[in-house]
Design a protein around this motif. Structure first.
Motif, PDB file in Angstrom:
ATOM      1  N   ASN A 166      48.335  36.913  40.481  1.00  0.00           N
ATOM      2  CA  ASN A 166      46.976  36.970  41.034  1.00  0.00           C
ATOM      3  C   ASN A 166      46.209  35.682  40.733  1.00  0.00           C
ATOM      4  OD1 ASN A 166      46.720  39.456  42.396  1.00  0.00           O
ATOM      5  ND2 ASN A 166      46.373  40.585  40.492  1.00  0.00           N
TER       6      ASN A 166
ATOM      7  N   SER B  59      49.411  39.699  36.783  1.00  0.00           N
ATOM      8  CA  SER B  59      48.156  38.992  36.484  1.00  0.00           C
ATOM      9  C   SER B  59      48.320  37.500  36.765  1.00  0.00           C
ATOM     10  CB  SER B  59      47.766  39.191  35.015  1.00  0.00           C
ATOM     11  OG  SER B  59      47.596  40.560  34.749  1.00  0.00           O
TER      12      SER B  59
ATOM     13  N   GLU C 238      42.916  45.361  47.072  1.00  0.00           N
ATOM     14  CA  GLU C 238      43.997  45.874  46.226  1.00  0.00           C
ATOM     15  C   GLU C 238      44.645  47.076  46.913  1.00  0.00           C
ATOM     16  OE1 GLU C 238      42.877  46.049  42.044  1.00  0.00           O
ATOM     17  OE2 GLU C 238      43.906  47.971  41.907  1.00  0.00           O
TER      18      GLU C 238
END
Ligand code: PLP
Length: 334
Positions: free
Chosen positions: A62, A59, A136
């Motif tokens: 990203n 996370s 993704e």
């Protein structure tokens, strides 16, 4: 318990623990941890990029990557079930001020027509403009689907036409690589930035990397520190990642074979399971999860009618066969 809830539940093997214990370390906030440096250089080179930055989570990788591409009040577009929007709890908007819109595809694929249609050009300072497209690969909530590499090349071409950048959330890009044989550098070639995880199918206890140009990574290093992500003698964790790259990459083919076996037991066409994730539609997902738990199998509900299971290096063939038996019986009897 046979734990199929996620490929993040693995525990470090003996060999990995030894590599961690033996790691040479230094203070990484000063840029002095040699093991972190080796990992960052190795991963950047694998994907054909200039640089990479070790982060505690995918996370964070990203967030750092998208912050490099999308300014406050600008927009990223992505597929509607993307992890960055559905499971990162608003981090991108909250931390960087970016906005987002989505397209929907059955297996999370890119939809070039829709992307071209959605793309918002620069219309001056009072309008949101699209500066990045995020994809993704593999797609988690689309059941570990691999994005066809030809689509990704076309996406790169379209992004260049539109003057837009491409981010790849490659938390499980390793699975896509093992499933298709597509070189990691080819995946890297379509991306301006990437996030890749060591803590999923590769079996490290923690760790991800944000990948990009030397300049983007230098800026990301500052943002990471601002977010509280400056880490000290973290070579002990980078060593687990290096060990995983050496020992746990090729074996993912076994996880994919195991996932096919589970899919078949759950009444699905195994050919639809491309990697290590199986998503099953059922009338009452929480009931299936509870019944499986009673029989020693842990699976997860990812919606009221969707059960998800993942294979990984802590479930061997015998455990998968046992889980398959249990799930087949539960799903047959409703
Ligand atoms: C596709 C995808 N991206 C990013 C992440 C985030 O990784 P982390 O849990 O390390 O923050 C995950 C986690 O499952 C994921 O599946």
């Amino acid at each position: 318990m046979i734990d199929l809830r996620s490929d993040t539940v693995t525990r470090p093997t003996e060999g990995m623990r030894r590599a961690m214990a033996d790691a040479e370390v230094g203070d990484d906030v000063y840029g002095e941890d040699p093991t972190v440096a080796v990992l960052q250089e190795r991963v950047a080179a694998l994907f054909g990029h200039e640089a990479a930055l070790f982060t505690p989570t995918g996370s964070m990788a990203n967030v750092l990557a998208l912050a490099a591409l999308v300014g406050p009040g600008q927009e990223v577009i992505c597929e509607s079930r993307a992890h960055i929007l559905r499971a990162e709890l608003g981090a991108h908007g909250a931390l960087t001020g970016l906005t987002s819109r989505t397209w929907s595809s059955p297996a999370g694929q890119v939809d070039l027509e829709e992307i071209r249609e959605m793309h918002a050009p620069d219309m001056g300072p009072f309008f949101v403009r699209t500066t990045a497209i995020s994809v993704e690969n593999t797609h988690n909530f689309a059941g570990g689907a691999v994005l066809p590499v030809q689509d990704l090349h076309r996406l790169r071409g379209l992004a260049d036409d539109l003057g837009c950048r491409v981010h790849v959330d490659g938390a499980r890009i390793w699975n896509a690589h093992v499933a298709t044989g597509t070189p990691l550098a080819e995946y890297g070639g379509i991306a301006d930035t990437m996030a890749v995880c060591l803590s999923k199918g590769l079996g490290a206890p923690i760790g991800s990397l944000m990948i990009g140009s030397a300049e983007q990574v230098e800026e990301a290093r500052v943002r990471r520190k601002r977010m509280g992500g400056g880490m000290r003698q973290v070579g002990v964790l980078a060593a687990a990642g290096l060990y995983a790259l050496d020992h746990h990459l090729d074996r993912m083919a076994e996880d994919h074979e195991h996932a096919r076996l589970l899919a078949e037991a759950c009444g699905q066409d195994p050919d639809l399971t491309e990697t290590n994730i199986v998503v099953v539609e059922t009338a009452d997902a929480p009931a299936v999860v509870a019944a499986a738990r009673e029989q020693g199998v842990l699976v997860g509900a990812v919606g009221p009618t969707r059960v998800r299971m993942l294979t990984h290096l802590d479930v061997d063939r015998a455990a998968v066969e046992q889980a398959a038996k249990v799930l087949a019986q539960i799903l047959r009897t409703g």
